[in-house]
Write a protein that holds these residues in place. Structure first.
Motif, PDB file in Angstrom:
ATOM      1  N   PRO A  68       0.768  -1.043   0.128  1.00  0.00           N
ATOM      2  CA  PRO A  68      -0.071   0.005   0.077  1.00  0.00           C
ATOM      3  C   PRO A  68       0.941   1.207   0.089  1.00  0.00           C
ATOM      4  O   PRO A  68       1.953   1.524   0.530  1.00  0.00           O
ATOM      5  CB  PRO A  68      -0.892  -0.104   1.438  1.00  0.00           C
ATOM      6  CG  PRO A  68      -0.029  -0.827   2.215  1.00  0.00           C
ATOM      7  CD  PRO A  68       0.885  -1.786   1.253  1.00  0.00           C
ATOM      8  N   CYS A  69       0.394   2.391  -0.622  1.00  0.00           N
ATOM      9  CA  CYS A  69       1.062   3.780  -0.696  1.00  0.00           C
ATOM     10  C   CYS A  69       0.833   4.005   0.657  1.00  0.00           C
ATOM     11  O   CYS A  69      -0.100   3.846   1.657  1.00  0.00           O
ATOM     12  CB  CYS A  69       0.041   4.577  -1.461  1.00  0.00           C
ATOM     13  SG  CYS A  69       0.500   6.292  -1.002  1.00  0.00           S
ATOM     14  N   HIS A  70       1.914   4.430   1.409  1.00  0.00           N
ATOM     15  CA  HIS A  70       1.986   4.976   2.797  1.00  0.00           C
ATOM     16  C   HIS A  70       1.325   6.108   3.348  1.00  0.00           C
ATOM     17  O   HIS A  70       0.905   6.638   4.424  1.00  0.00           O
ATOM     18  CB  HIS A  70       3.422   5.197   3.476  1.00  0.00           C
ATOM     19  CG  HIS A  70       4.558   5.767   2.560  1.00  0.00           C
ATOM     20  ND1 HIS A  70       5.199   5.265   1.641  1.00  0.00           N
ATOM     21  CD2 HIS A  70       4.811   7.009   2.542  1.00  0.00           C
ATOM     22  CE1 HIS A  70       5.853   6.286   0.890  1.00  0.00           C
ATOM     23  NE2 HIS A  70       5.569   7.453   1.539  1.00  0.00           N
ATOM     24  N   TYR A  71       0.817   6.957   2.149  1.00  0.00           N
ATOM     25  CA  TYR A  71      -0.113   8.144   2.310  1.00  0.00           C
ATOM     26  C   TYR A  71      -1.494   7.862   2.249  1.00  0.00           C
ATOM     27  O   TYR A  71      -2.145   8.064   3.203  1.00  0.00           O
ATOM     28  CB  TYR A  71       0.246   9.181   1.393  1.00  0.00           C
ATOM     29  CG  TYR A  71       1.617   9.637   1.479  1.00  0.00           C
ATOM     30  CD1 TYR A  71       2.199  10.476   2.696  1.00  0.00           C
ATOM     31  CD2 TYR A  71       2.615   9.995   0.353  1.00  0.00           C
ATOM     32  CE1 TYR A  71       3.309  10.711   2.719  1.00  0.00           C
ATOM     33  CE2 TYR A  71       3.717  10.199   0.465  1.00  0.00           C
ATOM     34  CZ  TYR A  71       4.374  10.836   1.672  1.00  0.00           C
ATOM     35  OH  TYR A  71       5.549  11.158   1.812  1.00  0.00           O
ATOM     36  N   CYS A  72      -2.020   6.967   1.196  1.00  0.00           N
ATOM     37  CA  CYS A  72      -3.282   6.882   1.037  1.00  0.00           C
ATOM     38  C   CYS A  72      -3.878   5.388   1.208  1.00  0.00           C
ATOM     39  O   CYS A  72      -4.995   5.191   1.114  1.00  0.00           O
ATOM     40  CB  CYS A  72      -3.761   7.536  -0.259  1.00  0.00           C
ATOM     41  SG  CYS A  72      -3.236   6.573  -1.551  1.00  0.00           S
ATOM     42  N   GLY A  73      -3.051   4.495   1.071  1.00  0.00           N
ATOM     43  CA  GLY A  73      -3.307   2.939   1.245  1.00  0.00           C
ATOM     44  C   GLY A  73      -3.581   2.444  -0.016  1.00  0.00           C
ATOM     45  O   GLY A  73      -3.864   1.366   0.058  1.00  0.00           O
TER      46      GLY A  73
ATOM     47  N   TYR B  36       5.542   4.622  -7.390  1.00  0.00           N
ATOM     48  CA  TYR B  36       4.570   5.554  -7.798  1.00  0.00           C
ATOM     49  C   TYR B  36       3.150   4.959  -7.068  1.00  0.00           C
ATOM     50  O   TYR B  36       3.093   3.829  -6.783  1.00  0.00           O
ATOM     51  CB  TYR B  36       4.063   5.232  -9.360  1.00  0.00           C
ATOM     52  CG  TYR B  36       5.100   5.690 -10.271  1.00  0.00           C
ATOM     53  CD1 TYR B  36       5.421   6.717 -10.664  1.00  0.00           C
ATOM     54  CD2 TYR B  36       5.972   4.499 -10.622  1.00  0.00           C
ATOM     55  CE1 TYR B  36       6.293   6.999 -11.469  1.00  0.00           C
ATOM     56  CE2 TYR B  36       6.840   4.845 -11.517  1.00  0.00           C
ATOM     57  CZ  TYR B  36       7.196   5.992 -11.947  1.00  0.00           C
ATOM     58  OH  TYR B  36       8.244   6.120 -12.637  1.00  0.00           O
ATOM     59  N   CYS B  37       2.290   5.952  -6.741  1.00  0.00           N
ATOM     60  CA  CYS B  37       0.939   5.921  -6.104  1.00  0.00           C
ATOM     61  C   CYS B  37      -0.090   5.725  -7.366  1.00  0.00           C
ATOM     62  O   CYS B  37       0.084   6.450  -8.415  1.00  0.00           O
ATOM     63  CB  CYS B  37       0.458   6.686  -4.904  1.00  0.00           C
ATOM     64  SG  CYS B  37      -1.151   6.022  -4.211  1.00  0.00           S
ATOM     65  N   THR B  38      -0.910   4.685  -7.004  1.00  0.00           N
ATOM     66  CA  THR B  38      -2.029   4.575  -8.266  1.00  0.00           C
ATOM     67  C   THR B  38      -2.985   5.645  -7.909  1.00  0.00           C
ATOM     68  O   THR B  38      -4.226   5.602  -8.841  1.00  0.00           O
ATOM     69  CB  THR B  38      -2.510   3.134  -8.311  1.00  0.00           C
ATOM     70  OG1 THR B  38      -2.890   2.615  -7.215  1.00  0.00           O
ATOM     71  CG2 THR B  38      -1.228   2.127  -8.852  1.00  0.00           C
ATOM     72  N   ALA B  39      -3.129   6.267  -6.816  1.00  0.00           N
ATOM     73  CA  ALA B  39      -4.124   6.851  -6.550  1.00  0.00           C
ATOM     74  C   ALA B  39      -3.915   8.480  -6.053  1.00  0.00           C
ATOM     75  O   ALA B  39      -4.384   9.459  -6.642  1.00  0.00           O
ATOM     76  CB  ALA B  39      -5.005   6.457  -5.588  1.00  0.00           C
ATOM     77  N   CYS B  40      -2.989   8.690  -5.344  1.00  0.00           N
ATOM     78  CA  CYS B  40      -2.873  10.180  -4.679  1.00  0.00           C
ATOM     79  C   CYS B  40      -1.470  10.764  -5.476  1.00  0.00           C
ATOM     80  O   CYS B  40      -1.047  10.156  -6.289  1.00  0.00           O
ATOM     81  CB  CYS B  40      -2.737  10.033  -3.193  1.00  0.00           C
ATOM     82  SG  CYS B  40      -0.823   9.355  -2.586  1.00  0.00           S
ATOM     83  N   PRO B  41      -1.421  12.212  -5.359  1.00  0.00           N
ATOM     84  CA  PRO B  41      -0.327  12.739  -6.035  1.00  0.00           C
ATOM     85  C   PRO B  41       1.063  12.386  -5.474  1.00  0.00           C
ATOM     86  O   PRO B  41       2.111  13.059  -6.094  1.00  0.00           O
ATOM     87  CB  PRO B  41      -0.557  14.355  -5.468  1.00  0.00           C
ATOM     88  CG  PRO B  41      -1.430  14.403  -4.573  1.00  0.00           C
ATOM     89  CD  PRO B  41      -2.060  12.984  -4.239  1.00  0.00           C
TER      90      PRO B  41
HETATM   91 ZN    ZN Z   1      -1.059   7.263  -2.404  1.00  0.00          ZN
END
Ligand code: ZN
Ligand code: ZN
Ligand code: ZN
Length: 322
Positions: free
Chosen positions: A112-117, A132-137
């Motif tokens: 998971p992205c450590h910012y948004c999961g 890369y995150c697939t959802a957040c900036p």
């Molecule tokens: Zn993210």
């Protein structure tokens, strides 16, 4: 042909200028000598070393070995062995010798992205894992990366170094975990003021974005999530480290204990638990109390608990609140 053992340590002085050091290495036989010594745990006698290196003429062999003794090779009464510089050279050569620069195209991995999961993606190019995150900036412009274009792609979360050897026989998620662990060991040394490449004392400084506004994730002005950025530059070699101030705090007892007492291993996280460590390290609050002299408070969160470390101009922790 009988081989005479020459004076094993003709040069007591081991210092070479960078030009001399590179010139010394520009020969196949010498690299072969370093590699052969590197494969042994103990010293090799002159005649054993000569037998193992592919060179016919003992005079030529002796000439090349003599060039290495001092800076790269240590001659002892028991024989020849690598000095640290010789070991690092051959390690660097072998880390890239497994294959030619492997490329992994952007692949979604179960992390998971450590910012948004949301799930993250990784790619491998130019000896770096790019996240890369697939959802957040994502995170920020990474001044340490030379990867053209990577920072401009949506969701860029940063890069981690990985030599070609690290990509061998590993799945994408395993490549990511290996790169994280490898980089983390360097961060722990650098947070402690020790250059991870050459061990010299790092020169540390901090910069603060004074008009910081990261309400939307990234600040328009500095392109970072956090206003306080840490810089550690090695005065001896080319190593430098720039990033959020947490990089200076990762080796602090208080932060290590905060993580380990909540079941997170901040040194070598087990499979799938890197994000739980990253979330604490990367998604923290900061309050700049003063810029001159510098003073700031950093608040880390895990499981509804918080740890606040106050840092002053010395970049030392001067107050701890739990
Ligand atoms: Zn993210
Ligand atoms: Zn800013
Ligand atoms: Zn250094």
């Amino acid at each position: 042909m009988p081989v005479e053992d020459p004076d094993p340590n003709p040069k007591a002085d081991s210092t070479l200028s960078p030009d001399e050091a590179f010139a010394t290495l520009g020969n196949e036989t010498r690299v072969e000598i370093l590699r052969t010594l590197g494969e042994e745990s103990g010293p090799l006698s002159f005649s054993t070393l000569f037998d193992r290196v592919e060179v016919d003429d003992s005079g030529q062999f002796n000439y090349h070995l003599d060039k290495l003794v001092g800076h790269f090779v240590l001659g002892t009464d028991e024989g020849y062995t690598l000095r640290q510089a010789g070991r690092r050279v051959i390690e660097a050569v072998l880390s890239g010798a497994v294959t030619d620069a492997p490329v992994v195209e952007r692949t979604r991995i179960d992390q998971p992205c450590h910012y948004c999961g949301a799930d993250i993606e990784i790619s491998v190019r130019q000896d770096r894992v790019v996240k890369y995150c697939t959802a957040c900036p994502g995170r920020n412009a990474d001044p340490s990366t030379t990867l053209a274009g990577a920072v401009d792609e949506d969701g860029f979360l940063g890069t981690l170094p990985i030599p070609p050897a690290g990509v061998q026989n590993r799945s994408p998620v395993e490549v990511f975990e290996a790169a994280w662990t490898w980089a983390n060991l360097e961060f722990l040394a650098e947070a402690s003021g020790v250059c991870s490449r050459c061990s010299a004392a790092l020169t540390e400084s901090v910069t603060v974005c004074e008009a910081h506004d990261a309400a939307n994730g990234l600040c328009d002005r500095c392109e970072n999530r956090h206003a306080v950025q840490f810089h550690a530059d090695c005065p001896n070699c080319i190593n430098d480290l720039h990033g959020p101030f947490v990089l200076k705090l990762v080796s602090r007892t208080e932060l290590l204990a905060f993580l380990t007492s909540r079941g997170r291993n901040p040194v070598a996280p087990s499979r799938g638990s890197i994000a739980a460590v990253d979330r604490v390290h990367m998604d923290y609050d900061e309050a700049v109390l003063s810029t001159d002299p510098f003073e700031a408070r950093f608040t880390f969160s895990a499981d509804a608990d918080t740890l606040t470390l106050t840092v002053d101009d010395s970049l030392d922790v001067v107050d701890v609140e739990r």
